[in-house]
Design an enzyme around this catalytic site. Structure first.
Site, mmCIF file in Angstrom:
data_model
loop_
_atom_site.group_PDB
_atom_site.id
_atom_site.type_symbol
_atom_site.label_atom_id
_atom_site.label_comp_id
_atom_site.label_asym_id
_atom_site.label_seq_id
_atom_site.Cartn_x
_atom_site.Cartn_y
_atom_site.Cartn_z
ATOM 1 C CD GLU B 59 -1.742 -2.398 1.403
ATOM 2 O OE1 GLU B 59 -0.604 -2.616 1.883
ATOM 3 O OE2 GLU B 59 -2.578 -3.299 1.202
ATOM 4 C CG HIS B 128 -11.189 -6.357 6.324
ATOM 5 N ND1 HIS B 128 -10.393 -6.958 7.260
ATOM 6 C CD2 HIS B 128 -10.624 -6.640 5.122
ATOM 7 C CE1 HIS B 128 -9.396 -7.596 6.653
ATOM 8 N NE2 HIS B 128 -9.497 -7.419 5.362
#
Lengths: 352, 324
Positions: B59, B128
């Protein structure tokens, strides 16, 4: 040191470029001592051969990303020393408008996309710039100079991996000055070091004596040639030594005077001068180059000192296009403590 | 007008912008196979692997690369997969993307879009499911966008891609399948910074965004049955937020409920409540109410997850209580 068939013209140019970097930083340190530099300075004294040897092989529109210790790289890439000095002093006409200072020095006009205050962050940014360059197919290459401390940060792994898998036109230069801030890098780094880590990611490393400007120049020339030919990323490990503390005010008590004195004997500028003299360049010629560099940077400093502070309104510009702050109140900066956002709905409009 | 899902609308926006500008490209994990939610399906076939780039699970490199690519003259669209994973790229977004333009004295802008899917999505649990939009509203330099409908997901994403600022673009995972009418054609652009009055009313203002807009509309329908006319404002853009529309509504109704899925404490509702308190104090007829998640991690088991969610009943109760 005597090498056969050296190009004295090119070596003289390196001598001049390194003297300019040294003189710039000496002038900046003088300004700091006079209380004229409001922020920190990270000198690169002793590391000038890396700046000169690397940048001599780059075109003006090639891109360069640097570190908090980036005066030399910026100057060698072609930035104007007076604009840089104004930036260090936080004055109007600084190359970043007085908004970045030494740690964020940049000159996009000569492809210098910025020094970075976060160690290692420039590695991924360089990979991205190289990704864009490849996408645009415009033939530029990207060079990223970072320190030995950066190899222990994640971006080193992620950025090199990225450059390799996408075969990007980027030269990674690890300017290894032996210290990560005020700690010996070797004491906090596992394994055999930066080159081995690059090798493990499929980027063949080249190592060079970073105080030998000609060696740096020649190594970079070959690597840049390979990158321009479409060979993908390359890695250069430049071994040098930081002759000053981490910052200008760091007395560096973590090392002995004997150690530093021994390193001064390897000063890249003195070595370059000695080699030029051995090749027949006179001491007078070299002195004249040194003096010219010192005069140029002293003049830059005097001009910076005479420059005014930036207009206060600049604190509020370049924030963003949409939702930028505006000072409240009737005058331009009246009620500055009550700055609030202007939030008119603004129609989007791209430029590129 | 075409009926399409929120997911398809986002894809259409990106495809249109990529067709119109060769400098627009996208990068993220699994994009070549359509992205984790299928929001890129078919784009690699149309635009090739050079412009729909399959990234490693890095990321920080994805975001950092986008910063460099923006500085070097392209307009990258970053996919962060889950906004939770974007926390691995906070230096690249906050210290780099948001600051480069300013600290280099305006020598370059950083036109990138970071797509960060947010929100509770059945039993995705604590890593999440977060809604961290308020973090980014605190960072000068960033624009923060949270679409709630298919039409807005198309029009706002197109505007975000054309915007020269770094934009944090937060789609809600639970809205991917939501269908709605979407204007066709290239020029359906929803301006950044303009709220949408989703429902007009005169008794109480409900300011909300993202998926909670739909709960607020349900709440308004049930309030209507008790004779209470709620005005629902879909903020759409959190920074800059449309103070003009919100203040005008509060001056009209005299009552404000702010509802969002994020944790209430230091949520963006606090900024709205404080601003309304400063600017509309004389027009308020009741205390301002904020509704958000309790300051707890998001749980896995469905009943535990559900007690953390701001639903229509909670919004209706809060609004009704201001009127009694």
């Amino acid at each position: 040191m005597r090498r056969p068939n050296i190009d004295t013209e090119r070596l003289t140019r390196h001598f001049r470029d390194m003297c300019r970097v040294r003189a710039f930083e000496e002038a900046a340190l003088k300004a700091l001592a006079e209380g004229l530099v409001p922020g920190p300075l990270h000198p690169s004294i002793g590391q000038e051969a890396c700046a000169s040897g690397v940048c001599a092989n780059l075109e003006c529109d090639d891109l360069l990303l640097s570190t908090h210790r980036g005066h030399g790289h910026t100057l060698a890439k072609g930035a104007d020393p007076e604009a840089m000095m104004r930036e260090l002093l936080g004055r109007a006409g600084g190359c970043c408008g007085g908004k970045g200072g030494s740690m964020h020095i940049a000159d996009f006009g000569v492809g210098m996309l910025g020094a970075n205050g976060v160690v290692g962050a420039n590695i991924e940014i360089a990979a991205g710039a190289a990704h864009a360059v490849k996408l645009l197919g415009d033939g530029r290459i990207v060079t990223c100079i970072f320190g030995d401390g950066a190899v222990n940060r994640g971006p080193f792994l992620e950025g090199l991996n990225w450059a390799r898998i996408f075969d990007l036109p980027v030269l990674f230069v690890c300017e290894d000055n032996t210290f990560a801030a005020t700690t010996r890098t070797a004491a906090v780094t596992a394994g055999p070091g930066p080159a081995a880590r690059a090798e493990s990611l499929g980027i063949s490393p080249v190592g060079v004596d970073g105080n030998d400007v000609l060696a740096v120049d020649e190594a970079v020339r070959d690597l840049v040639q390979a990158i321009r030919a479409g060979g993908g990323p390359r890695f250069l490990h430049v071994k040098t030594y930081r002759l000053t503390g981490h910052t200008a005010t760091d007395a560096a008590p973590y090392r002995t005077t004997e150690e530093v004195d021994a390193q001064w004997a390897l000063d890249p500028i003195a070595r370059c001068g000695a080699e030029l003299e051995a090749a027949g360049i006179t001491a007078e010629t070299l002195d004249a180059i040194r003096t010219a560099a010192a005069n140029e940077m002293d003049a830059a400093l005097e001009a910076a000192k005479a420059a005014p502070w930036p207009d206060l309104s600049l604190a509020f510009t370049d924030v963003q296009d949409i939702g930028a702050p505006v000072p409240a109140g009737p005058g331009p900066l009246a009620g500055i403590e009550h700055v609030r956002a202007s939030t008119p709905p603004i129609a989007p409009g791209g430029t590129a | 007008m075409t009926t399409m899902t929120y997911l398809e609308a986002g894809k259409a926006a990106l495809a249109e912008e990529m067709r119109g500008n060769p400098r627009v490209w996208a990068l993220g994990e699994d994009l070549g196979r359509g992205g984790v939610f299928g929001q890129y399906r078919g784009l690699a076939e149309e635009f090739g692997a050079e412009r729909i780039v399959d990234a490693p699970i890095s990321e920080a490199a994805i975001m950092g690369c986008a910063v460099g690519a923006a500085l070097a003259g392209t307009r990258p669209v970053v996919e962060m997969r889950f906004s939770d994973f974007a926390l691995c790229a906070v230096d690249e977004l906050v210290n780099q993307a948001a600051k480069a333009r300013y600290m280099f004295g305006g020598q370059s802008k950083v036109p990138l879009v970071a797509r960060e899917p947010v929100g509770m999505w059945r039993s995705s649990a604590a890593q999440h499911s977060q809604s961290l939009e308020s973090w980014y509203t605190h960072i000068p330099g960033l624009v923060v966008v949270m679409p709630s409908t298919p039409a807005d997901n198309k029009g706002l994403l197109k505007s975000a891609i054309r915007c020269d600022d770094p934009v944090v673009y937060m789609e809600h995972k639970d809205l991917w399948g939501l269908e709605g009418e979407v204007p066709g054609g290239d020029e359906h652009l929803v301006p950044l910074g303009a709220a949408r009055v989703a429902l007009e009313g005169s008794d109480v203002t409900i300011v909300t965004w993202s998926k909670t807009v739909h709960a607020a509309l349900d709440a308004a329908r049930s309030l209507a049955q008790s004779g209470i006319a709620a005005e629902v404002i879909d903020l759409r853009t959190l920074w800059p937020w449309d103070t003009e529309t919100v203040y005008a509504s509060v001056w009209k109704t005299g009552r404000l409920v702010v509802a969002h899925e994020a944790v209430t404490v230091s949520g963006f509702g606090a900024e709205i409540a404080a601003s309304v308190g400063e600017e509309c104090f004389g027009g308020l007829r009741a205390p301002i109410r904020r509704l958000g998640s309790p300051r707890a991690q998001i749980a896995y088991a469905p009943p535990l997850e559900d007690v953390l969610r701001v639903d229509a009943a909670a919004i209706a109760d809060a609004a009704a209580a201001l009127i009694r």
